[in-house]
Each structure stands twice: as structure tokens, then as C-alpha cells.
Write a protein that holds these residues in place. Structure first.
Motif, short mmCIF file in Angstrom:
data_model
loop_
_atom_site.label_atom_id
_atom_site.label_comp_id
_atom_site.label_asym_id
_atom_site.label_seq_id
_atom_site.Cartn_x
_atom_site.Cartn_y
_atom_site.Cartn_z
N THR A 9 0.87 -1.18 0.00
CA THR A 9 0.00 0.00 0.00
C THR A 9 0.91 1.23 0.00
N PRO A 10 0.37 2.40 -0.36
CA PRO A 10 1.19 3.62 -0.31
C PRO A 10 1.77 3.88 1.09
N TRP A 11 0.96 3.62 2.13
CA TRP A 11 1.45 3.83 3.49
C TRP A 11 2.59 2.86 3.83
N GLU A 12 2.41 1.60 3.47
CA GLU A 12 3.46 0.60 3.75
C GLU A 12 4.75 0.97 3.02
N GLY A 13 4.62 1.46 1.80
CA GLY A 13 5.79 1.90 1.04
C GLY A 13 6.51 3.05 1.73
N PHE A 14 5.72 4.00 2.23
CA PHE A 14 6.28 5.15 2.95
C PHE A 14 7.02 4.69 4.21
N MET A 15 6.42 3.77 4.94
CA MET A 15 7.06 3.25 6.15
C MET A 15 8.31 2.45 5.81
N ASN A 16 8.23 1.63 4.76
CA ASN A 16 9.39 0.84 4.33
C ASN A 16 10.59 1.73 4.05
N GLU A 17 10.32 2.86 3.41
CA GLU A 17 11.38 3.78 3.04
C GLU A 17 12.09 4.34 4.29
N GLY A 18 11.31 4.78 5.26
CA GLY A 18 11.87 5.32 6.50
C GLY A 18 12.64 4.28 7.29
N ILE A 19 12.07 3.09 7.37
CA ILE A 19 12.71 2.01 8.14
C ILE A 19 13.98 1.53 7.44
N ALA A 20 13.97 1.51 6.11
CA ALA A 20 15.18 1.13 5.36
C ALA A 20 16.32 2.09 5.69
N TYR A 21 16.00 3.38 5.79
CA TYR A 21 17.02 4.38 6.14
C TYR A 21 17.59 4.08 7.53
N ILE A 22 16.70 3.82 8.48
CA ILE A 22 17.13 3.53 9.85
C ILE A 22 17.99 2.26 9.88
N GLU A 23 17.58 1.24 9.14
CA GLU A 23 18.31 -0.03 9.14
C GLU A 23 19.71 0.10 8.54
N MET A 24 19.88 1.00 7.59
CA MET A 24 21.20 1.18 6.98
C MET A 24 22.22 1.69 8.00
N ALA A 25 21.74 2.25 9.10
CA ALA A 25 22.64 2.73 10.16
C ALA A 25 23.38 1.59 10.83
N LEU A 26 22.98 0.35 10.57
CA LEU A 26 23.68 -0.82 11.13
C LEU A 26 24.93 -1.16 10.32
N GLU A 27 25.06 -0.62 9.12
CA GLU A 27 26.18 -0.96 8.24
C GLU A 27 27.40 -0.12 8.62
N PRO A 28 28.54 -0.78 8.86
CA PRO A 28 29.73 -0.07 9.34
C PRO A 28 30.16 1.12 8.49
N GLU A 29 30.14 0.98 7.17
CA GLU A 29 30.56 2.09 6.30
C GLU A 29 29.63 3.30 6.46
N ILE A 30 28.33 3.05 6.49
CA ILE A 30 27.35 4.13 6.63
C ILE A 30 27.46 4.74 8.03
N GLN A 31 27.60 3.89 9.03
CA GLN A 31 27.77 4.40 10.41
C GLN A 31 28.93 5.38 10.48
N ARG A 32 30.08 4.93 10.03
CA ARG A 32 31.30 5.72 10.22
C ARG A 32 31.30 6.98 9.35
N ILE A 33 31.00 6.83 8.06
CA ILE A 33 31.14 7.96 7.14
C ILE A 33 29.95 8.91 7.22
N MET A 34 28.74 8.37 7.12
CA MET A 34 27.54 9.21 7.02
C MET A 34 27.06 9.73 8.37
N LEU A 35 27.19 8.91 9.41
CA LEU A 35 26.51 9.24 10.67
C LEU A 35 27.45 9.66 11.80
N LEU A 36 28.73 9.34 11.70
CA LEU A 36 29.67 9.75 12.75
C LEU A 36 30.62 10.84 12.22
N ASP A 37 31.44 10.49 11.22
CA ASP A 37 32.40 11.47 10.71
C ASP A 37 31.75 12.61 9.93
N GLY A 38 30.75 12.28 9.12
CA GLY A 38 30.10 13.31 8.31
C GLY A 38 29.58 14.47 9.15
#
Length: 198
Positions: free
Chosen positions: A84-113
Motif C-alpha cells: 500500500t502507499p502507506w506501507e511503502g512510505f514506512m518501508n522507506e523510512g525504516i530502510a534508512y534507519i536499518e542502513m545505520a547498522l552498516e559499518p561504512e554508513i555508520q562511520r562515514i555518514m553518521l559519525l564522521d560526516g
């Protein structure tokens, strides 16, 4: 053999430097990475780095732009999987949050950036993301899925919640435990926008 144009050579040089910097930033972190690391890895001179990116900070911005573009593709794919459009919207936000578990994204995008480039909510890519979220919420309001409200305000709050959840996960001693709590709370917060369960 066809010789490369000047523009192709410039793009090749940029790509080599971004690849080398991305590897160094992911493994050593921004502070511990030197310009000599990037240039040696890429087989280029410091002059090439200065000419194309200005300095190490400019190179970090280019790496962040590249990673952000990749993250956006992944978020769009998660959105497309929604039934559904709502599920798609939620999936998008949760996918962003889940990517924070990846070491490269953690270090470059969320800590050093943020430490080097400042508040990530002010980065150009966040502005584009905000526009897309606003449009999505406007469509959800028009479809009667989301309560009538200011779509930009809702988008800013939802995007801010996802960004802060990701920053929290990246800085946590136990990112996986924080991730579970953050996703659960994000679902509850976002669910407050709904007219009824969608």
C-alpha cells in the motif's frame, strides 16, 4: 585505440579519488585518513585532489554524496515493495534507519560526516529527501490515508525522527539493540499520522 576526452579523464580521476577516500574513511575514519592515503591508493598526485575537491573535507562531501545516492536507490526499492502507499512510505523510512547498522554508513555518514560537515539535516541531500517526503505525505493526505495537516511539517518531523534514530544507532554501544527500539518507536510515531490503521 580511442583516446579519452579531457572530461572523461577528469571523471576518471574523480572516481579514483572518491573510491580511495571511501575505502580509507570506512576503514580508518576521517581523522586518521591522510591525503597521501588517497593519492597513493588512486595512483594520483595531491594536486589532482586539490584541483578536483579543494581539500579532504571536499572529498568527504563527494564520498557522502555518492553513498547517499546509493542509499536513496535502496530506500526507493524498499518503498516499491510496499503493498500500500502507506506501507511503502514506512518501508522507506525504516530502510534508512536499518542502513545505520552498516559499518561504512555508520562511520562515514553518521559519525564522521556530521562531525566534519555539520548538522546532516542541513545537507543538500536532506533537502531533496524532504521534498520527496512532503510530496508523498501530500498524496497520502489526498487519498485519505493520513489526517489533514501541513505536509511539510509532517515530513520534517518524520525525516528528523528517522535521521535521529540512525544517528542514535550509529553512536550506540549495541547498535542492534538500539535499532529494534528505534524502529518500533518510529512505527508508533509515524502511525500517529494515520486517519485509521492502514
Amino acid at each position: 585505440m580511442v583516446s579519452k576526452t579531457r572530461a572523461q579523464m577528469v571523471e576518471d580521476t574523480k572516481a579514483k579519488l572518491i573510491k580511495a577516500a571511501r575505502k580509507a574513511f570506512a576503514t580508518k575514519g576521517y581523522q586518521a585518513s591522510s591525503m597521501d592515503d588517497f593519492t597513493a591508493e588512486a595512483g594520483l598526485t595531491r594536486g589532482a585532489l586539490y584541483h578536483n575537491f579543494g581539500d579532504k573535507k571536499g572529498l568527504l562531501q563527494a564520498v557522502i554524496d555518492q553513498i547517499d545516492a546509493e542509499m536513496l536507490v535502496r530506500q526507493r526499492a524498499a518503498q516499491a515493495e510496499g503493498k500500500t502507499p502507506w506501507e511503502g512510505f514506512m518501508n522507506e523510512g525504516i530502510a534508512y534507519i536499518e542502513m545505520a547498522l552498516e559499518p561504512e554508513i555508520q562511520r562515514i555518514m553518521l559519525l564522521d560526516g556530521p562531525a566534519v560537515l555539520g548538522d546532516p539535516s542541513q545537507w543538500p541531500n536532506q533537502t531533496a529527501c524532504l521534498r520527496t517526503s512532503t510530496q508523498t505525505i501530500e498524496a497520502l493526505i489526498e487519498e485519505g490515508i493520513v489526517k489533514p495537516m501541513d505536509a511539510e511539517a509532517a515530513a520534517r518531523l518524520i525525516n528528523g525522527a528517522a535521521l535521529n534514530a540512525a544517528l542514535w544507532i550509529a553512536a550506540a554501544d549495541d547498535p542492534h539493540a538500539v535499532h529494534e527500539k528505534a524502529v518500533d518507536a518510529f512505527r508508533h510515531l509515524a502511525g500517529g499520522l494515520l486517519r485509521s490503521e492502514a
